[in-house]
Enzyme design. Sequence first.
Site, PDB file in Angstrom:
ATOM      1  N   GLY A  46       1.105  -1.622  -0.046  1.00  0.00           N
ATOM      2  CA  GLY A  46      -0.026  -0.071   0.097  1.00  0.00           C
ATOM      3  C   GLY A  46       0.541   1.142   0.102  1.00  0.00           C
ATOM      4  O   GLY A  46       1.872   1.015   0.239  1.00  0.00           O
ATOM      5  N   GLN A  51       3.065   9.767   1.479  1.00  0.00           N
ATOM      6  CA  GLN A  51       4.159   9.464   1.252  1.00  0.00           C
ATOM      7  C   GLN A  51       5.927   9.868   0.004  1.00  0.00           C
ATOM      8  O   GLN A  51       6.213   9.120  -0.201  1.00  0.00           O
ATOM      9  CB  GLN A  51       3.882   7.872   1.216  1.00  0.00           C
ATOM     10  CG  GLN A  51       3.763   7.303   2.809  1.00  0.00           C
ATOM     11  CD  GLN A  51       3.908   6.169   2.971  1.00  0.00           C
ATOM     12  OE1 GLN A  51       2.779   5.607   1.772  1.00  0.00           O
ATOM     13  NE2 GLN A  51       4.546   5.228   3.479  1.00  0.00           N
ATOM     14  N   CYS A  92       6.625   0.185   7.260  1.00  0.00           N
ATOM     15  CA  CYS A  92       6.442   1.145   6.523  1.00  0.00           C
ATOM     16  C   CYS A  92       7.251   1.778   5.081  1.00  0.00           C
ATOM     17  O   CYS A  92       8.618   1.539   6.520  1.00  0.00           O
ATOM     18  CB  CYS A  92       6.162   2.478   7.184  1.00  0.00           C
ATOM     19  SG  CYS A  92       5.010   4.037   6.519  1.00  0.00           S
ATOM     20  N   HIS A 134      -3.688   1.476   7.441  1.00  0.00           N
ATOM     21  CA  HIS A 134      -2.299   1.956   8.179  1.00  0.00           C
ATOM     22  C   HIS A 134      -2.459   2.746   6.848  1.00  0.00           C
ATOM     23  O   HIS A 134      -1.635   4.041   6.734  1.00  0.00           O
ATOM     24  CB  HIS A 134      -1.027   0.238   8.050  1.00  0.00           C
ATOM     25  CG  HIS A 134       0.274   0.962   7.082  1.00  0.00           C
ATOM     26  ND1 HIS A 134       0.381   0.539   8.439  1.00  0.00           N
ATOM     27  CD2 HIS A 134       1.002   1.880   6.108  1.00  0.00           C
ATOM     28  CE1 HIS A 134       1.699   1.199   7.925  1.00  0.00           C
ATOM     29  NE2 HIS A 134       2.034   1.787   6.855  1.00  0.00           N
ATOM     30  N   GLU A 135      -2.869   2.927   5.808  1.00  0.00           N
ATOM     31  CA  GLU A 135      -3.151   4.223   5.091  1.00  0.00           C
ATOM     32  C   GLU A 135      -3.091   5.223   4.856  1.00  0.00           C
ATOM     33  O   GLU A 135      -3.284   6.176   4.477  1.00  0.00           O
ATOM     34  CB  GLU A 135      -3.462   3.265   3.569  1.00  0.00           C
ATOM     35  CG  GLU A 135      -2.510   2.239   2.641  1.00  0.00           C
ATOM     36  CD  GLU A 135      -0.497   2.091   2.532  1.00  0.00           C
ATOM     37  OE1 GLU A 135      -0.402   3.694   2.951  1.00  0.00           O
ATOM     38  OE2 GLU A 135      -0.129   1.759   3.246  1.00  0.00           O
TER      39      GLU A 135
HETATM   40 ZN    ZN Z   1       3.355   4.052   6.124  1.00  0.00          ZN
END
Ligand code: ZN
Length: 167
Positions: A46, A51, A92, A134-135
């Site tokens: 993901g 990010q 991550c 998480h995303e």
């Molecule tokens: Zn992450």
Amino acid sequence: MPVLKVRLLGDPVLREQASNITEITDELRVLAESMFDTMYAEEGVGLAAPQIGISQRLIVVDPHEDDVRPFALLNPEIVEFGPQRERGEEGCLSIPGLKDVVERSYRCVVEGLTLEGEKRVIEAEGLLARILQHEIDHLNGVLFIDRVSPLKRKLLLAKWQKVKPTA
Ligand code: ZN
């Protein structure tokens, strides 16, 4: 599409509240394609737009499960959490080299828009539910290290000082 540079822990963009996407443009579609390519290049499951330095509510997900096709989701929102919690190891792409066990809901329901502007409702469980939580955290400036105990977080941050890429 070009593979984009993944922003690392310490970059302020990872701590911002990402803005809602109000218009689906060609630029946005290209961005999503690049995010898929970046996610695959980094062997992730993901990726959230912050990010790669874009503070907008866009995620791409591919859990590599037979019954789930890779998808992009705009303005995703968790509308329901299942009661059952589950512990599972997470890493991550923005914090390479670090992993830890994070407790999350085993099941969740997520609503968002496809790149075609259609509403999509995803009833997720297990790995997919974990990836989505998480995303979507990323869109709110939250990282998995925020979801472990203060002591564990201290240990993770100490480790980060040793393993973080210097370039
Ligand atoms: Zn992450």
